[in-house]
Enzyme design. Structure first.
Site, short mmCIF file in Angstrom:
data_model
loop_
_atom_site.label_atom_id
_atom_site.label_comp_id
_atom_site.label_asym_id
_atom_site.label_seq_id
_atom_site.Cartn_x
_atom_site.Cartn_y
_atom_site.Cartn_z
N LYS A 1 -40.13 12.98 14.76
CA LYS A 1 -40.47 14.40 14.78
C LYS A 1 -41.37 14.65 15.97
O LYS A 1 -42.06 13.73 16.44
CB LYS A 1 -41.22 14.81 13.50
P1 NAD Z 1 -38.01 29.24 12.09
O1 NAD Z 1 -39.12 29.21 13.05
O2 NAD Z 1 -36.64 29.59 12.56
O3 NAD Z 1 -38.35 30.22 10.87
C1 NAD Z 1 -39.53 30.13 10.12
C2 NAD Z 1 -39.62 31.37 9.25
O4 NAD Z 1 -40.74 31.24 8.38
C3 NAD Z 1 -39.86 32.66 10.06
O5 NAD Z 1 -39.15 33.72 9.44
C4 NAD Z 1 -41.37 32.88 9.91
O6 NAD Z 1 -41.73 34.26 10.05
C5 NAD Z 1 -41.55 32.39 8.49
N1 NAD Z 1 -42.91 32.03 8.13
C6 NAD Z 1 -43.80 31.29 8.83
N2 NAD Z 1 -44.96 31.21 8.14
C7 NAD Z 1 -44.77 31.89 6.99
C8 NAD Z 1 -45.57 32.17 5.87
N3 NAD Z 1 -46.83 31.75 5.81
N4 NAD Z 1 -45.04 32.93 4.86
C9 NAD Z 1 -43.79 33.37 4.93
N5 NAD Z 1 -42.97 33.13 5.96
C10 NAD Z 1 -43.47 32.41 6.98
O7 NAD Z 1 -38.00 27.79 11.40
P2 NAD Z 1 -36.80 27.11 10.60
O8 NAD Z 1 -36.03 26.26 11.55
O9 NAD Z 1 -36.10 28.13 9.78
O10 NAD Z 1 -37.61 26.10 9.68
C11 NAD Z 1 -38.15 26.48 8.42
C12 NAD Z 1 -38.42 25.23 7.61
O11 NAD Z 1 -37.20 24.52 7.41
C13 NAD Z 1 -39.38 24.22 8.24
O12 NAD Z 1 -40.08 23.57 7.22
C14 NAD Z 1 -38.45 23.23 8.92
O13 NAD Z 1 -39.04 21.97 9.14
C15 NAD Z 1 -37.35 23.19 7.89
N6 NAD Z 1 -36.06 22.69 8.37
C16 NAD Z 1 -35.43 23.28 9.41
C17 NAD Z 1 -34.19 22.80 9.83
C18 NAD Z 1 -33.41 23.45 10.93
O14 NAD Z 1 -32.26 23.05 11.16
N7 NAD Z 1 -33.92 24.46 11.61
C19 NAD Z 1 -33.62 21.70 9.17
C20 NAD Z 1 -34.29 21.12 8.10
C21 NAD Z 1 -35.50 21.63 7.71
#
Ligand code: NAD
Length: 420
Positions: free
Chosen positions: A110
């Site tokens: 990561k």
């Molecule tokens: P992103 O940056 O695209 O979206 C994050 C979202 O969360 C945004 O809408 C943001 O406004 C919101 N957010 C942030 N803080 C917040 C809070 N305190 N309360 C409510 N909403 C909040 O990120 P993502 O890629 O969607 O990732 C989200 C989660 O999923 C993370 O934990 C990431 O590690 C995990 N994840 C992502 C992927 C991927 O393919 N992108 C894969 C596996 C896991």
């Protein structure tokens, strides 16, 4: 444990506790815990940034490779103001388990930069990405460690990373990152893959507890790459999504939100807040909404000792990594809430990243239908394997999934032997 003590715990403490429980259930020697509790390699870098106004500031970035017994490191790059080394270590460890659980031939890694991307122009984000990439270039590569998007990064970030790495090598290296734009060797279906996987697992989990999919209700925290698609696919399956939120706040509609209209609103305004026809609620209220299914898809630690008792969902599917603290896990288990752990629930992204890497290495591209079919097949098979393992041994899904993953990593390590 007191509430104060629990507040001092870090996400890495929780990750290590999960590993400790798994090694105990598996009856592995303490040395195995010690070996897997520490990352194999970690790099901290300074990123001097020339801002658009001519001033210079220095950012901090990290890349952690937790384990590579089963293959090259794999894991996202996060741009977020909360990034620190312990968080990156925990996320790297979970990537090791996720890749082993879904049986993709990677270890776990990561990366992250401590920066709030909302405060920087696109040109500044490009400079941050390029300098970060050149600083970590010695330890990444298609056979070493393959980054992907995570919180605050996207396919443009991956295009800049791929380009910067390729310039350093003197030729185009498509396989160095995944989650690239389709026009640059990305895979069809990658952008929606995590959300699609989350929903495939959510449908299985609802059936498991005897809830019908059509007409059941859901709430989704986070409306980014994972949450937005999850909300859309849940609605397409006939569920009523009553509440969604992002970092700015939440919205709620007792009869169900029109998710396609919410998406249009977000494209216009940048947030779910202010969506006409829904009630405004505090972002955290979405976590305790009266729904059947809760999908936390934002950040770590949002369900904790302070609010786990108020969660009303029957099933929680972890779209985010680490959204439940260890204390929340215990409270929810005692309340008979089914929790589907992150390393299973959100693994769709790394599965299609694997497909993208395979396609890039072979220069042969699959159709979106092929990608989606293979993704859902792998996710549902993993669900059944974990659910069976858990039922046979009377374990939670999280402990079952962690045990299965740790066992595979340990087995690979044993077969390779300890060098020298
Ligand atoms: P992103 O940056 O695209 O979206 C994050 C979202 O969360 C945004 O809408 C943001 O406004 C919101 N957010 C942030 N803080 C917040 C809070 N305190 N309360 C409510 N909403 C909040 O990120 P993502 O890629 O969607 O990732 C989200 C989660 O999923 C993370 O934990 C990431 O590690 C995990 N994840 C992502 C992927 C991927 O393919 N992108 C894969 C596996 C896991």
């Amino acid at each position: 444990m007191t509430e104060l003590a629990s507040l001092e715990r870090t996400v890495l403490d929780d990750a290590r506790d999960q590993l400790a429980q798994a090694t105990e259930v598996l009856g592995l020697p303490p040395a195995v815990f010690e070996m897997l509790a520490e990352p194999r390699r970690e790099l901290a870098v300074s990123i001097p940034l020339r801002r658009d106004d001519g001033t210079t500031e220095v950012l901090r970035g990290y890349r952690v490779q937790h384990n590579y017994s089963r293959g090259p490191g794999k894991g996202g790059v996060r741009f977020d103001a909360r990034v620190d080394l312990d968080e990156v270590r925990a996320l790297a460890m979970w990537m090791t388990w996720k890749c082993a659980l879904l049986d993709v031939p990677y270890g776990g890694a990561k990366g992250g930069v401590r920066v709030d991307p909302r405060d920087y122009s696109t040109a500044e984000l490009e400079r941050i990405t390029r300098r970060y990439t050149s600083e970590i270039a010695p330890i990444i590569g298609p056979d070493h460690d393959i980054p992907a998007p995570d919180v605050g990064t996207d396919e443009n970030t991956m295009a800049w990373m791929m380009d910067t790495f390729s310039v350093g090598r003197g030729h185009t290296v498509l396989g160095v990152v995944t989650g690239k734009p389709i026009a640059l060797g990305g895979s069809h279906g990658r952008a929606a893959s995590t959300s699609r996987g989350v929903v495939a697992i959510a449908l299985e989990a609802l059936r498991h507890v005897g809830l019908p999919v059509a007409g059941s209700t859901a709430a989704v925290q986070g409306f980014g790459k994972v949450g937005r698609g999850a909300a859309r696919f849940l609605a397409e399956e006939g569920m009523r999504v009553l509440a969604v939120s992002d970092v700015y706040g939440g919205i709620y509609a007792a009869s169900g939100l029109d998710i396609a209209a919410v998406e249009r609103h977000v494209d216009r305004t940048g947030s779910v807040v202010g969506f006409p026809g829904a009630q405004s609620v505090a972002g955290d209220d979405v976590l305790t909404a009266e729904v059947d299914l809760l999908v936390p898809a934002a950040i770590e630690g949002v369900v904790h000792a302070g609010n786990a008792g108020e969660v009303r969902a029957r099933v929680i599917v972890e779209g985010a990594n680490g959204p439940l603290t260890a204390e929340a896990d215990r409270i929810l288990e005692s309340r008979n809430v089914l929790v589907v752990p992150d390393i299973l629930a959100n693994a769709g992204g790394v599965v299609v990243s694997y497909f993208e890497w395979v396609q890039a290495n072979q220069s042969y591209w699959w159709s979106e239908a092929e990608v989606n079919e293979r993704l859902v097949d792998r996710m549902t098979r993993a669900w059944h394997d974990v659910a069976t393992y858990a039922a046979e041994r009377h374990l939670t899904l999280r402990l079952a999934a962690t045990c299965m993953a740790v066992e595979r990593v340990y087995r690979a390590h044993e077969l390779r032997g300890l060098y020298p």
